[in-house]
Design a protein around this motif. Structure first.
Motif, mmCIF file in Angstrom:
data_model
loop_
_atom_site.group_PDB
_atom_site.id
_atom_site.type_symbol
_atom_site.label_atom_id
_atom_site.label_comp_id
_atom_site.label_asym_id
_atom_site.label_seq_id
_atom_site.Cartn_x
_atom_site.Cartn_y
_atom_site.Cartn_z
ATOM 1 N N PRO A 1 30.534 17.626 46.400
ATOM 2 C CA PRO A 1 30.471 17.891 44.869
ATOM 3 C C PRO A 1 30.961 18.446 43.935
ATOM 4 O O PRO A 1 31.250 20.010 44.321
ATOM 5 N N ILE B 1 26.353 19.253 40.223
ATOM 6 C CA ILE B 1 25.810 19.436 40.896
ATOM 7 C C ILE B 1 24.394 19.129 40.045
ATOM 8 O O ILE B 1 25.040 20.311 38.890
ATOM 9 N N ASP C 1 20.287 20.507 39.585
ATOM 10 C CA ASP C 1 18.821 20.998 40.405
ATOM 11 C C ASP C 1 18.056 21.110 39.671
ATOM 12 O O ASP C 1 17.158 21.770 38.197
ATOM 13 N N LEU D 1 23.148 25.975 46.986
ATOM 14 C CA LEU D 1 23.752 25.072 47.391
ATOM 15 C C LEU D 1 25.588 25.820 46.420
ATOM 16 O O LEU D 1 26.424 25.342 46.746
ATOM 17 N N SER E 1 31.681 24.249 43.237
ATOM 18 C CA SER E 1 30.832 23.285 42.511
ATOM 19 C C SER E 1 30.560 23.871 41.318
ATOM 20 O O SER E 1 30.149 25.392 41.472
ATOM 21 N N ILE F 1 26.597 23.651 38.878
ATOM 22 C CA ILE F 1 25.800 23.650 39.348
ATOM 23 C C ILE F 1 24.885 23.831 38.241
ATOM 24 O O ILE F 1 25.051 25.110 37.039
ATOM 25 N N LEU G 1 25.890 15.266 43.136
ATOM 26 C CA LEU G 1 24.731 15.438 43.461
ATOM 27 C C LEU G 1 23.573 15.634 42.302
ATOM 28 O O LEU G 1 24.066 17.191 41.551
ATOM 29 N N LYS H 1 19.709 16.890 42.814
ATOM 30 C CA LYS H 1 18.590 17.255 43.935
ATOM 31 C C LYS H 1 17.238 17.089 42.839
ATOM 32 O O LYS H 1 17.358 17.701 41.629
#
Length: 260
Positions: A95, A98, A100, A112, A119, A121, A197, A199
């Protein structure tokens, strides 16, 4: 714990520890925490914190864990039990972006970052106490950006947190005021046109996040979400299906959904 699991944990602790001191501290403090947890004698005001020097492949990093607030449980859940690996196996490629939500003190974000080093994040955490540890625990990872806010269906202010285990902090009338951040504002502020993505583990906040002002879901490809009662897999399916999502896997209360 079975003898097999105990040996597995010892092997894991030895493998991830970057020093004998860290290995010893992990074993001893795990026992101290679990013993008090089983006896229901945890003092949630005890902020005893250890720094653990860790390694993964060529990466060396440090993690600050509070002994008696549940941090150790989440550490083992993410890194030893690898609770997200089954869901991540559905991803066809690494990804790019991301998010989170409910980053706690950084365990999932770091996991991750190690798994997907290219990625970007965004780690969002509402608890002020957790956020301070999130910042120091992720400082070795330049691809992680930490944001102090509560993921919510609209911008504003909410009360957050109470005297629970560190990973059970939630929206509460008796909590401390914290900025509420919508996904639309998050994406606009950080110039994100797409999320590969996301989460979500926000202790019940998923109910409103996913059912109200949720058009941002059309800009997301995959989600890993931990749901909490009374929100059900059926509720989740109803909220995300209009945006083309299909639930691909479910383990305990953690589900993975992807665009069809």
């Amino acid at each position: 714990m079975s003898f097999k699991n105990y040996i597995s944990k010892l092997v894991f602790c030895n493998g991830i520890s970057n020093s004998f001191k860290t290995f010893t501290a992990l074993i001893i403090n795990s026992k101290r925490y679990s013993s008090r947890f089983k006896k229901n004698t945890l003092d949630l005001n005890n902020n005893e914190t250890f720094v653990y020097h860790l390694k993964s492949g060529k990466n060396k990093f440090k993690f600050y864990l509070r002994t008696f607030k549940g941090d150790i449980d989440i550490f083992y859940e993410v890194f030893w039990r690898k609770t997200y690996d089954r869901h991540l196996s559905f991803l066809k490629k690494e990804p790019v972006i991301i998010v989170d939500l409910g980053a706690h003190i950084g365990m999932t974000s770091v996991y991750l970052a190690l798994k997907y080093p290219h990625s970007k994040i965004y780690a969002i955490e509402a608890s002020s106490e957790n956020f301070e540890l999130l910042k120091v625990n992720t400082e070795a990872f330049k691809n992680i950006t930490c944001i102090h806010a509560a993921a919510y269906f609209e911008d504003g202010m909410i009360n957050f947190g109470n005297n629970e285990l560190s990973y059970n902090q939630m929206i509460s009338e008796n909590g401390d005021p914290v900025k509420a951040l919508s996904i639309e504002t998050l994406m606009r502020t950080h110039d994100l046109s797409h999320i590969d993505l996301i989460k979500i583990d926000i202790e019940g906040g998923e109910t409103e996040l996913l059912s109200r002002n949720n058009s941002w879901l059309k800009l997301v490809d995959h989600t890993i979400i931990e749901i909490h009662t009374p929100y059900t897999p059926s509720d989740l399916r109803d909220d995300i299906q209009p945006y083309g999502f299909e639930i691909k896997s479910e383990k305990d209360s953690v589900l993975f959904a992807a665009k069809k």
